[in-house]
Design an enzyme around this catalytic site. Structure first.
Site, PDB file in Angstrom:
ATOM      1  N   ARG A 225      -7.815  -2.315  -3.598  1.00  0.00           N
ATOM      2  CA  ARG A 225      -8.972  -1.264  -3.364  1.00  0.00           C
ATOM      3  C   ARG A 225      -9.803  -0.878  -4.374  1.00  0.00           C
ATOM      4  NH1 ARG A 225      -4.983   2.007   0.446  1.00  0.00           N
ATOM      5  NH2 ARG A 225      -6.223   3.509   1.471  1.00  0.00           N
TER       6      ARG A 225
ATOM      7  N   ARG B 190      -4.301  11.365  14.199  1.00  0.00           N
ATOM      8  CA  ARG B 190      -3.326  10.694  13.536  1.00  0.00           C
ATOM      9  C   ARG B 190      -2.507  11.645  12.897  1.00  0.00           C
ATOM     10  NH1 ARG B 190      -3.804   5.663   9.771  1.00  0.00           N
ATOM     11  NH2 ARG B 190      -4.555   7.263   8.044  1.00  0.00           N
TER      12      ARG B 190
ATOM     13  N   ARG C 172       0.770  13.676   8.125  1.00  0.00           N
ATOM     14  CA  ARG C 172       0.153  13.192   6.845  1.00  0.00           C
ATOM     15  C   ARG C 172      -0.826  14.136   6.353  1.00  0.00           C
ATOM     16  NH1 ARG C 172      -1.583   6.960   6.490  1.00  0.00           N
ATOM     17  NH2 ARG C 172      -2.964   7.829   4.812  1.00  0.00           N
TER      18      ARG C 172
ATOM     19  N   ARG D  81     -11.519  10.475   0.578  1.00  0.00           N
ATOM     20  CA  ARG D  81     -11.011   9.099   0.677  1.00  0.00           C
ATOM     21  C   ARG D  81     -12.289   8.214   1.133  1.00  0.00           C
ATOM     22  NH1 ARG D  81      -6.631  10.304   4.805  1.00  0.00           N
ATOM     23  NH2 ARG D  81      -6.006   8.080   5.164  1.00  0.00           N
TER      24      ARG D  81
HETATM   25  P1  AMP Z   1      -3.201   4.165   2.979  1.00  0.00           P
HETATM   26  O1  AMP Z   1      -1.974   4.293   3.730  1.00  0.00           O
HETATM   27  O2  AMP Z   1      -3.534   2.640   2.876  1.00  0.00           O
HETATM   28  O3  AMP Z   1      -4.309   4.646   3.711  1.00  0.00           O
HETATM   29  O4  AMP Z   1      -3.140   4.898   1.747  1.00  0.00           O
HETATM   30  C1  AMP Z   1      -2.965   6.271   1.443  1.00  0.00           C
HETATM   31  C2  AMP Z   1      -3.115   6.798   0.198  1.00  0.00           C
HETATM   32  O5  AMP Z   1      -2.251   5.746  -0.640  1.00  0.00           O
HETATM   33  C3  AMP Z   1      -4.597   6.366  -0.613  1.00  0.00           C
HETATM   34  O6  AMP Z   1      -5.335   7.275  -0.175  1.00  0.00           O
HETATM   35  C4  AMP Z   1      -4.247   6.080  -2.086  1.00  0.00           C
HETATM   36  O7  AMP Z   1      -3.881   7.621  -2.512  1.00  0.00           O
HETATM   37  C5  AMP Z   1      -2.761   5.721  -2.109  1.00  0.00           C
HETATM   38  N1  AMP Z   1      -3.008   3.938  -2.262  1.00  0.00           N
HETATM   39  C6  AMP Z   1      -2.516   3.319  -1.081  1.00  0.00           C
HETATM   40  N2  AMP Z   1      -2.983   2.015  -1.247  1.00  0.00           N
HETATM   41  C7  AMP Z   1      -3.693   2.036  -2.745  1.00  0.00           C
HETATM   42  C8  AMP Z   1      -4.191   1.191  -3.438  1.00  0.00           C
HETATM   43  N3  AMP Z   1      -4.273  -0.199  -3.316  1.00  0.00           N
HETATM   44  N4  AMP Z   1      -4.695   1.515  -4.529  1.00  0.00           N
HETATM   45  C9  AMP Z   1      -4.742   3.003  -5.021  1.00  0.00           C
HETATM   46  N5  AMP Z   1      -4.237   3.912  -4.101  1.00  0.00           N
HETATM   47  C10 AMP Z   1      -3.670   3.442  -3.231  1.00  0.00           C
END
Ligand code: AMP
Length: 191
Positions: A89, A128, A134, A146
């Protein structure tokens, strides 16, 4: 070996599609978000740290996230390949991933981006959030944050992978099975 990045904004369907891709190509699915959520549920030190960032929709710091990713890959030495969902990311994460894979004589095969309009994404995330509970899916200002994190820190990766001829975009709207077919087509035409 296929090492695939599923790329897209929050709510674009990366996790849903990763399940279908994983079954069809027998790959290991790594979602850094899922790893963080598991650690939060277990109240580990990592979970406590990650929670403070995730709850407000901020990215977890690179040094933590990169270590988590490497540990997940190292748990699966016999894998046919990996689907990276929600990682990388940031540019640093992408550079570290390339270097980490290179040390194992591996590389990213392709990055597939799921394109979905922002208004559709907000509706999807709010819905969701109602089912999953969540916190980061239930609050419009967190969702907005986000998206800003994505625009500022993640979107530069489009050029990062494009310059390596590894970036493919598909329409991420429509029936789930149709979206899967679009992904399979990209994979089959580029492996
Ligand atoms: P996700 O389930 O991929 O939408 O991730 C949920 C949250 O987890 C994100 O909004 C970030 O706070 C954290 N997160 C997940 N993957 C990453 C990543 N590669 N780098 C930084 N934060 C992450």
């Amino acid at each position: 070996m296929i090492n695939l990045i599923l790329f897209g904004k929050p709510g674009s369907g990366k996790g849903t599609q990763a399940e279908f891709v994983k079954k069809k190509y027998d790959l290991i699915h790594i979602s850094t978000g899922d790893v963080f959520r598991y650690n939060i549920s277990q109240k580990t030190d990592l979970g406590i740290l990650a929670k403070s960032y995730m709850e407000s929709g901020d990215l977890v710091p690179d040094n933590v996230t990169i270590q988590i990713l490497q540990a997940e890959v190292n748990k699966n030495p016999d894998a046919n390949g990996f689907i990276f969902d929600g990682f990388p990311r940031t540019t640093l994460q992408a550079e570290m991933l390339d270097e980490f894979l290179k040390n194992k004589n591996l590389s990213i095969s392709m990055t597939i981006a799921l394109e979905v309009d922002a208004n559709v994404l907000i509706d999807r995330l709010i819905n969701r959030g109602k089912d999953s509970g969540r916190a980061d899916d239930q609050d419009r200002s967190k969702i907005q944050n986000r998206f800003e994190e994505y625009n500022n820190k993640t979107s530069p990766l489009i050029n990062y992978y494009r310059s390596q001829n590894k970036f493919f975009e598909i329409d991420g709207t429509g029936k789930i099975s149709e979206i899967s077919k679009r992904i399979f087509n990209v994979i089959d035409s580029n492996i």
